[in-house]
Scaffold this motif. Structure first.
Motif, mmCIF file in Angstrom:
data_model
loop_
_atom_site.group_PDB
_atom_site.id
_atom_site.type_symbol
_atom_site.label_atom_id
_atom_site.label_comp_id
_atom_site.label_asym_id
_atom_site.label_seq_id
_atom_site.Cartn_x
_atom_site.Cartn_y
_atom_site.Cartn_z
ATOM 1 N N ALA A 38 3.931 181.646 10.639
ATOM 2 C CA ALA A 38 3.118 181.619 11.853
ATOM 3 C C ALA A 38 2.523 182.999 12.106
ATOM 4 O O ALA A 38 3.070 184.021 11.690
ATOM 5 N N GLU A 39 1.415 183.023 12.802
ATOM 6 C CA GLU A 39 0.673 184.269 13.045
ATOM 7 C C GLU A 39 0.566 184.563 14.539
ATOM 8 O O GLU A 39 -0.240 183.914 15.214
ATOM 9 N N PRO A 40 1.263 185.549 15.063
ATOM 10 C CA PRO A 40 2.411 186.187 14.427
ATOM 11 C C PRO A 40 3.646 185.316 14.621
ATOM 12 O O PRO A 40 3.676 184.480 15.536
ATOM 13 N N PRO A 41 4.683 185.478 13.805
ATOM 14 C CA PRO A 41 5.881 184.665 13.997
ATOM 15 C C PRO A 41 6.543 184.992 15.327
ATOM 16 O O PRO A 41 6.679 186.165 15.669
ATOM 17 N N PRO A 42 6.915 183.999 16.102
ATOM 18 C CA PRO A 42 7.530 184.271 17.394
ATOM 19 C C PRO A 42 8.955 184.777 17.228
ATOM 20 O O PRO A 42 9.550 184.663 16.162
ATOM 21 N N ALA A 43 9.458 185.354 18.297
ATOM 22 C CA ALA A 43 10.866 185.735 18.289
ATOM 23 C C ALA A 43 11.716 184.486 18.166
ATOM 24 O O ALA A 43 11.350 183.414 18.637
ATOM 25 N N LEU A 44 12.845 184.613 17.510
ATOM 26 C CA LEU A 44 13.708 183.450 17.332
ATOM 27 C C LEU A 44 14.225 182.986 18.681
ATOM 28 O O LEU A 44 14.500 183.788 19.575
ATOM 29 N N PRO A 45 14.371 181.680 18.856
ATOM 30 C CA PRO A 45 14.840 181.171 20.144
ATOM 31 C C PRO A 45 16.255 181.640 20.428
ATOM 32 O O PRO A 45 17.071 181.749 19.509
ATOM 33 N N PRO A 46 16.554 181.959 21.679
ATOM 34 C CA PRO A 46 17.910 182.402 22.005
ATOM 35 C C PRO A 46 18.892 181.259 21.832
ATOM 36 O O PRO A 46 18.540 180.092 21.912
ATOM 37 N N ARG A 106 9.714 174.977 11.462
ATOM 38 C CA ARG A 106 8.528 174.572 12.231
ATOM 39 C C ARG A 106 8.896 174.339 13.689
ATOM 40 O O ARG A 106 8.133 174.676 14.601
ATOM 41 N N ARG A 107 10.047 173.727 13.899
ATOM 42 C CA ARG A 107 10.488 173.461 15.273
ATOM 43 C C ARG A 107 10.644 174.756 16.055
ATOM 44 O O ARG A 107 10.313 174.828 17.242
ATOM 45 N N GLU A 108 11.114 175.788 15.384
ATOM 46 C CA GLU A 108 11.301 177.075 16.040
ATOM 47 C C GLU A 108 9.971 177.822 16.212
ATOM 48 O O GLU A 108 9.920 178.806 16.955
ATOM 49 N N GLY A 109 8.915 177.374 15.523
ATOM 50 C CA GLY A 109 7.641 178.079 15.598
ATOM 51 C C GLY A 109 7.537 179.241 14.640
ATOM 52 O O GLY A 109 6.587 180.027 14.709
ATOM 53 N N VAL A 110 8.497 179.370 13.726
ATOM 54 C CA VAL A 110 8.489 180.466 12.764
ATOM 55 C C VAL A 110 7.440 180.224 11.686
ATOM 56 O O VAL A 110 6.806 181.155 11.191
ATOM 57 N N VAL A 111 7.241 178.954 11.317
ATOM 58 C CA VAL A 111 6.231 178.599 10.326
ATOM 59 C C VAL A 111 5.390 177.457 10.892
ATOM 60 O O VAL A 111 5.761 176.833 11.888
ATOM 61 N N ARG A 112 4.272 177.188 10.228
ATOM 62 C CA ARG A 112 3.414 176.084 10.638
ATOM 63 C C ARG A 112 2.820 175.435 9.394
ATOM 64 O O ARG A 112 2.718 176.071 8.338
ATOM 65 N N ALA A 113 2.439 174.169 9.510
ATOM 66 C CA ALA A 113 1.827 173.451 8.399
ATOM 67 C C ALA A 113 0.336 173.704 8.390
ATOM 68 O O ALA A 113 -0.334 173.544 9.408
ATOM 69 N N GLU A 114 -0.180 174.118 7.254
ATOM 70 C CA GLU A 114 -1.612 174.342 7.077
ATOM 71 C C GLU A 114 -2.113 173.313 6.065
ATOM 72 O O GLU A 114 -1.759 173.370 4.881
ATOM 73 N N THR A 141 3.042 175.074 3.945
ATOM 74 C CA THR A 141 3.702 175.664 5.105
ATOM 75 C C THR A 141 3.580 177.170 5.013
ATOM 76 O O THR A 141 3.925 177.774 3.997
ATOM 77 N N VAL A 142 3.044 177.775 6.080
ATOM 78 C CA VAL A 142 2.809 179.216 6.080
ATOM 79 C C VAL A 142 3.524 179.851 7.258
ATOM 80 O O VAL A 142 3.881 179.182 8.239
ATOM 81 N N LEU A 186 7.734 187.973 3.438
ATOM 82 C CA LEU A 186 6.691 186.998 3.735
ATOM 83 C C LEU A 186 5.991 187.451 5.015
ATOM 84 O O LEU A 186 6.640 187.612 6.049
ATOM 85 N N ALA A 187 4.680 187.662 4.943
ATOM 86 C CA ALA A 187 3.901 188.133 6.092
ATOM 87 C C ALA A 187 3.222 186.947 6.782
ATOM 88 O O ALA A 187 3.123 185.857 6.207
ATOM 89 N N PRO A 188 2.759 187.138 8.031
ATOM 90 C CA PRO A 188 2.015 186.073 8.708
ATOM 91 C C PRO A 188 0.866 185.556 7.858
ATOM 92 O O PRO A 188 0.079 186.339 7.319
ATOM 93 N N GLY A 189 0.782 184.234 7.727
ATOM 94 C CA GLY A 189 -0.253 183.613 6.911
ATOM 95 C C GLY A 189 0.161 183.361 5.479
ATOM 96 O O GLY A 189 -0.489 182.590 4.778
ATOM 97 N N ASP A 190 1.239 184.029 5.020
ATOM 98 C CA ASP A 190 1.717 183.783 3.661
ATOM 99 C C ASP A 190 2.323 182.392 3.561
ATOM 100 O O ASP A 190 2.951 181.899 4.504
#
Length: 331
Positions: free
Chosen positions: A68-76, A52-60, A65-66, A21-25
């Motif tokens: 995120a562009e670009p997906p952030p690094a996972l939270p530590p 969504r909470r992690e910022g990996v995906v977002r609601a469009e 749900t797609v 799954l790429a950014p925007g998919d």
């Protein structure tokens, strides 16, 4: 044991990391997650809410749900607490570790309604459930019922909030036509934001909502003093509203069909192209063939926004003639 929603979130996260799954998919919808992983809709909603909470995906809105562009690094991972240096009481520790404790304390009716609107905007009204709202908010399944009696009550609150998002200028335009144009475009903008609104109620069963009545009041005020009888005034108002709502119904239906088939409007037309060409060339429908042929290679671009503007212009042209006849008959 790892909760199911955590495992699902990890699987989707892996799909993103590995490039599946790429950014925007678009990621699987709530219903697709439920079917694919064999879980309840509430569990699926909770998994997507975690991403969504992690910022990996977002609601469009109207897409879903797609990534995120670009997906952030996972939270530590949160650091382990040194209990020898930071002792806490047993009761305080229990509150701190209880899942959703903070979310439960911060829960309000407004937050419940806002979360429900976000779900309906992104995935359509059929995807809405009280359990799904609870999962999105990170609270227990029954918590929303403290603020909303039922799903039907929640939908009315959602509609009232959505219709109330846009208002009207304190200084209205001079002419009645200009005022009605403002009314039509304001309603169209609201339905564009929240296409599920068009599915709620037929014209003969209007919703008794303050947020919706604002729009009716503006339109009726625009028609006041035009020498039209009260029934005709209401007819014109209902016709204007039905024009907006009637086109807006297609926004939700198109989103549902696109999700079900995986085809955009253009892709669907590409698939149907040979069949339509065969119909035009059959000789049985000469007017259809002439119009399609006259379009040439450019074809026809179907745009709801253009249809809305054309329909409103034609409708108001008709109202203008109606007003003129009414005034002529009163002389």
């Amino acid at each position: 044991m790892t909760p199911p929603y955590v495992r699902i979130a990890a699987d989707i996260r892996r799909m993103i990391v590995e490039g599946e799954l790429a950014p925007g998919d678009r990621v699987p919808s709530t219903r697709q997650v439920a079917a694919r992983w064999g879980v309840a809709l509430a569990t699926a909603t909770k998994a997507l809410a975690e991403l969504r909470r992690e910022g990996v995906v977002r609601a469009e809105p109207r897409v879903g749900t797609v990534v995120a562009e670009p997906p952030p690094a996972l939270p530590p991972a949160a650091p382990r607490e040194d209990r020898t240096t930071a002792p806490v009481s047993r009761d305080a520790d229990a509150v701190r570790r209880r899942p959703g404790a903070g979310a439960e304390r911060d829960l309000t009716r407004e937050r419940v309604v806002r979360a429900a609107v976000e779900i309906a905007d992104a995935e359509g009204l059929p995807a809405l459930s009280m359990r799904g709202v609870a999962a999105r908010l990170g609270v227990s399944a029954m918590s929303p019922y403290r603020y909303v009696g039922s799903k039907d009550d929640l939908i009315l609150l959602m509609a009232d909030a959505a219709f109330g998002e846009l208002g009207y200028p304190d200084d209205p335009p001079e002419g009645w036509r200009e005022r009605l144009e403002v009314a039509g475009r304001t309603l169209w903008a609201i339905f564009r934001r929240h296409p599920w609104l068009a599915q709620l109620s037929p014209l003969g069963r209007p919703l008794a909502l303050p947020g919706l009545t604002v729009h009716a009041d503006w339109a009726l005020a625009a028609l006041d003093g035009l020498d039209l009888d009260p029934a005709t005034v209401l007819d014109v108002h209902i016709l204007l509203y039905s024009h907006v709502q009637g086109l807006a119904i297609n926004l939700e239906r198109e989103a549902q069909i696109a999700a079900a088939t995986g085809l955009s409007e253009d892709q669907w037309m590409d698939v149907q192209g040979p069949a339509l060409t065969a119909i035009a060339q059959s000789g049985r429908y000469p007017a259809f063939a002439r119009v399609i042929g006259a379009l040439g290679d450019d074809g026809y671009d179907f745009r709801l926004d253009d249809l809305f503007e054309l329909g409103m212009r034609l409708l108001l042209d008709g109202v203008t003639r109606l007003v003129e006849r009414s005034r002529d008959s009163g002389r």
